[in-house]
Enzyme design. Structure first.
Site, PDB file in Angstrom:
ATOM      1  N   GLU A 294      -7.568   3.820  -2.414  1.00  0.00           N
ATOM      2  CA  GLU A 294      -6.291   3.771  -1.717  1.00  0.00           C
ATOM      3  C   GLU A 294      -5.319   2.936  -2.532  1.00  0.00           C
ATOM      4  OE1 GLU A 294      -7.028   2.378   2.266  1.00  0.00           O
ATOM      5  OE2 GLU A 294      -7.494   0.341   1.642  1.00  0.00           O
ATOM      6  N   ILE A 295      -4.093   3.402  -2.588  1.00  0.00           N
ATOM      7  CA  ILE A 295      -3.007   2.668  -3.227  1.00  0.00           C
ATOM      8  C   ILE A 295      -2.008   2.396  -2.120  1.00  0.00           C
ATOM      9  CG2 ILE A 295      -1.211   2.703  -5.000  1.00  0.00           C
ATOM     10  CD1 ILE A 295      -2.969   4.723  -6.545  1.00  0.00           C
TER      11      ILE A 295
END
Length: 396
Positions: A294-295
């Site tokens: 996840e960013i």
């Protein structure tokens, strides 16, 4: 000689039909065929992406020394690569570092932040520092963040472990797994070392990155006002989150003001593709972003809406009495409280966390098979929840 009126009319109609067909061919979107539930499903190409699969301009790239590790005027923004990792996972962590450094971070030199619930060994520090030119930070998870909360009934926890273990809920008997899920859900961004950090890229041990990415993904998130970036989107074990949706509905009933008008609730409530999941999870499709990649923008997790939502879930006890993971918790919160247009699929970042892949059709990728979703058994292909995301939200 002039043509009869009837022939002129026929010629006109024929030309109109011809131009109409040409126009329809021109307007028809190109498609990528994917196999879903035994049928070939067409996914429209994202009009916001060029043929390479990269996001649209502006893309912030390396120019001269603008991303050199020791440049005090670097183009880097307030962001870090983030890993919760144990000392014994050193070799697996180095695998992940090598891949991400090779494909992306050797250009941009964003710092690595490693967290552990015990101190890191000198060997861990020495070998990870040698794997990057960027700054490396080593932090310990505060004891109060990792402990089982005082309101958890240990007898009930033991009974729940026995019951759900019989139902084949994976990791149910591992206390540390419950602690990790709770910490990743609502506490990681409260770590003092991250107090002033805004964006993060979560990287776990023993993952693979396959594609050369030559733009600053953090600056792209900021430039395009994105809150969250995902890569893989799958169904969860319904037994592990049986009461998560009912507790979420209780929270929304008390706080309807937190619902975003442009939410993704249809994705969260779909019952056509996996009706058995929806039934066992009491109205939740179990679709979620696989949060090992996840960013994200930590300001979302720090928002009043999310903080109060996490506190509600934490008090309900499902991180221990069931096996609520940070992935469904993050996904439900994003799907309800955030504008769905601020959630982005990083289709151009080739990635694997066993047993699932995201492998783009891109000449910048190597080491994975284009379009492959899993290296496991065939039934795992049915775990892909991306078609529902594209159906209800789109491909941005």
């Amino acid at each position: 000689m002039a043509l009869p009126k009837s022939m002129r009319l026929l010629a006109t109609v024929t030309l109109c039909i011809f131009f109409y067909m040409v126009l329809q061919i021109y307007k028809a979107p190109s498609t990528i065929e994917k196999q879903t539930s035994g049928k070939m499903k067409e996914w429209p190409r994202d009009p916001q992406l060029d043929p390479s699969g990269e996001p649209p301009e502006p893309l912030r790239r390396v120019e001269g020394d603008n991303y050199e590790p020791n440049n005090p005027n670097s183009a880097r923004i307030n962001a870090t690569i983030l890993s919760l990792v144990r000392n014994e996972e050193l070799d697996d962590m180095l695998q992940s570092m090598r891949d991400l450094e090779r494909t992306w971070n050797h250009k941009f030199n964003y710092p690595w932040t490693f967290l552990n619930d015990v101190p890191f060994t000198e060997e861990f520090k020495k070998r990870t520092r040698a794997a990057t030119k960027a700054e490396v930070r080593y932090e310990i998870v505060p004891k109060e963040h990792w402990e089982i909360p005082s309101w958890i009934n240990t007898d009930l926890f033991g009974e729940s472990v026995a019951l759900l273990t019989e139902q084949n809920v994976q990791y149910m008997s591992k206390v540390s797994y419950h602690q990790m899920c709770r910490w990743n859900s609502g506490l990681f961004f409260k770590h003092p070392a991250l107090a002033t950090t805004r964006y993060y890229w979560r990287v776990e041990p023993n993952v693979h990155f396959f594609c050369d990415v030559d733009y600053d993904v953090f600056r792209w998130m900021a430039d395009h006002n994105k809150t969250y970036g995902f890569n893989i989107n799958i169904f969860d074990s319904a037994q592990s989150v049986s009461t998560l949706w009912p507790e979420t509905r209780k929270f929304i009933a008390d706080h309807p003001e937190y619902l975003n008008p442009n939410n993704a609730i249809e994705w969260l409530q779909d019952k056509e593709r996996r009706p058995e999941n929806n039934e066992k999870a009491h109205g939740y499709s179990t679709c979620h972003f696989w949060s090992n990649f996840e960013i994200g923008d930590m300001e979302f997790w720090r928002s009043k809406a999310y903080q109060e939502y996490f506190d509600h879930l934490d008090r309900a006890g499902g991180f221990f009495y069931e096996r609520w993971g940070d992935a469904p918790v993050h996904s439900i919160a994003l799907g309800l409280f955030e504008d769905k247009s601020k959630i982005h699929w990083f289709r151009d970042i080739g990635y694997q966390h066993i047993p699932f892949f995201n492998c783009p059709n891109n000449p910048k990728c190597s080491g994975c098979v284009t379009g492959r979703f899993t290296d496991g058994e065939a039934w795992l292909n049915h775990e892909d929840c991306r078609p529902l995301w594209f159906k209800y939200v789109g491909m941005d």
